[in-house]
Design an enzyme around this catalytic site. Structure first.
Site, PDB file in Angstrom:
ATOM      1  N   ASP A  67      11.853  14.838  13.597  1.00  0.00           N
ATOM      2  CA  ASP A  67      12.785  14.923  12.303  1.00  0.00           C
ATOM      3  C   ASP A  67      13.743  14.142  12.580  1.00  0.00           C
ATOM      4  O   ASP A  67      14.146  13.442  13.491  1.00  0.00           O
ATOM      5  CB  ASP A  67      13.325  16.389  12.145  1.00  0.00           C
ATOM      6  N   ASP A 138      17.200  30.300  13.870  1.00  0.00           N
ATOM      7  CA  ASP A 138      16.750  31.050  12.504  1.00  0.00           C
ATOM      8  C   ASP A 138      14.843  30.948  12.871  1.00  0.00           C
ATOM      9  O   ASP A 138      14.240  31.101  11.835  1.00  0.00           O
ATOM     10  CB  ASP A 138      17.161  30.363  11.310  1.00  0.00           C
ATOM     11  N   HIS A 140      13.117  28.224  13.180  1.00  0.00           N
ATOM     12  CA  HIS A 140      12.769  26.733  13.073  1.00  0.00           C
ATOM     13  C   HIS A 140      12.142  26.055  13.813  1.00  0.00           C
ATOM     14  O   HIS A 140      12.503  26.234  15.079  1.00  0.00           O
ATOM     15  CB  HIS A 140      13.453  26.050  11.908  1.00  0.00           C
ATOM     16  N   GLU A 145      12.550  25.447   7.749  1.00  0.00           N
ATOM     17  CA  GLU A 145      13.539  26.676   7.723  1.00  0.00           C
ATOM     18  C   GLU A 145      12.705  27.567   7.403  1.00  0.00           C
ATOM     19  O   GLU A 145      11.662  27.636   6.583  1.00  0.00           O
ATOM     20  CB  GLU A 145      14.793  26.110   6.880  1.00  0.00           C
TER      21      GLU A 145
HETATM   22  C1  F6R Z   1      15.227  18.947  16.784  1.00  0.00           C
HETATM   23  C2  F6R Z   1      14.475  20.042  16.207  1.00  0.00           C
HETATM   24  C3  F6R Z   1      14.886  21.316  16.192  1.00  0.00           C
HETATM   25  C4  F6R Z   1      15.481  21.718  17.249  1.00  0.00           C
HETATM   26  C5  F6R Z   1      16.059  23.492  17.265  1.00  0.00           C
HETATM   27  C6  F6R Z   1      16.783  23.889  18.609  1.00  0.00           C
HETATM   28  O1  F6R Z   1      14.527  17.686  16.772  1.00  0.00           O
HETATM   29  O2  F6R Z   1      13.429  19.806  15.979  1.00  0.00           O
HETATM   30  O3  F6R Z   1      13.946  22.265  15.855  1.00  0.00           O
HETATM   31  O4  F6R Z   1      14.590  22.094  18.464  1.00  0.00           O
HETATM   32  O5  F6R Z   1      17.175  23.272  16.418  1.00  0.00           O
HETATM   33  O6  F6R Z   1      17.948  23.204  18.869  1.00  0.00           O
HETATM   34  P1  F6R Z   1      18.575  23.007  20.332  1.00  0.00           P
HETATM   35  O7  F6R Z   1      17.387  22.935  21.313  1.00  0.00           O
HETATM   36  O8  F6R Z   1      19.767  22.392  20.084  1.00  0.00           O
HETATM   37  O9  F6R Z   1      18.879  24.741  20.311  1.00  0.00           O
END
Ligand code: F6R
Length: 264
Positions: A67, A138, A140, A145
């Protein structure tokens, strides 16, 4: 599903790096799906170390990131392209043209075509061999989301208020966090041949338990990995502490070591 519970974040990062380096040794031209965020930072540090100290070569590896924030230029310090360049790509021997991160600065009217092209590029390169995932507070995966279709494909998504609050730590203030992103879909992610999902820290414990042991639901898009036949979840003790099957995962890990075979 394999669930590896490590004693700390360092061990988690090492375990994940072993999965990736074994794949590269077996298939030097493999295609990796990569994530950003805090969780894979230790993994990327370890991959850089393996490259520098143990000659792990990325010269034929291709990567596709999950992403990118919509509206940020690649040079923006919070763009995921910048994150990948500074935390991994610049320190290893990967060819820049083999690193794909969705472009955050395309025009909205071109987004649909662009996203289709991103998926085609993945296919043209033979599909993703191993996808690295983190998990959002959440639930994801990528920026899918709650409420995202479990069949979703790469597209523009609106970020949830929880994600904006969680990611505000990287910006000066929450208002600066982009409201939209380009994200691979859940359907795109599930097409990877293998998945590793990383989770660290006690704040991930409740959502990790829901994702692995709760119902498969678009309200927790990480739960969709339950459909996938080759998933390894690597979690530290803190993030694993709400897992009902914790003792079983430990037992399986011992059993794997006895028969020297991964048990999915
Ligand atoms: C980032 C992504 C997100 C993160 C998730 C956890 O490329 O795809 O899904 O993996 O938000 O983020 P952290 O590791 O910062 O807790």
């Amino acid at each position: 599903m394999r669930v590896i519970i490590t004693k700390d974040y360092y061990e988690l990062s090492r375990e994940a790096s072993v999965v990736i380096s074994s794949l590269i040794n077996k298939k030097p031209g493999c295609v990796l799906g990569l994530a950003t965020g805090s969780t894979p930072l230790g993994l990327y540090r370890e991959l850089v170390r393996l490259h520098k100290e143990e000659k792990l070569s990325f010269s034929s590896v291709k990567t596709f990131n999950l992403d990118e924030y919509y509206g940020l230029n690649p040079s923006h310090p919070q763009s995921y392209r910048h994150f990948m360049d500074t935390n991994l790509f610049r320190h290893i021997d990967i060819k820049p043209e083999n690193t794909f991160v969705p472009e955050g600065n395309i025009k909205s009217e071109e987004a649909e075509e662009y996203c289709r092209g991103y998926e085609e590029e993945i296919k043209k390169n033979g599909g993703i061999d191993l996808q690295v995932l983190g998990i959002g507070g959440d639930g994801h995966i990528a920026f899918n989301e709650p409420g995202s279709s479990l069949g979703s494909r790469t597209r523009i998504v609106a970020l949830d208020a929880r994600t904006i609050a969680d990611n505000a730590r990287f910006f000066n203030k929450a208002e600066e966090v982009p409201r939209f992103a380009l994200s691979m879909g859940v359907g795109t992610i599930l097409e990877a041949r293998e998945i590793i999902l990383l989770a660290a820290g006690s704040n991930k414990a409740p959502i990790l338990a829901q994702a692995l042991e709760g119902p498969i639901t678009s309200m927790v898009t990480a739960s969709a990995i339950q459909f996938h036949p080759r998933v390894t979840v690597i979690t530290d003790e803190e993030a694993a502490c709400s897992l009902a099957r914790y003792p079983y995962y430990k037992f399986i890990r011992d059993a794997e070591q006895k028969i020297n075979t991964p048990l999915f």
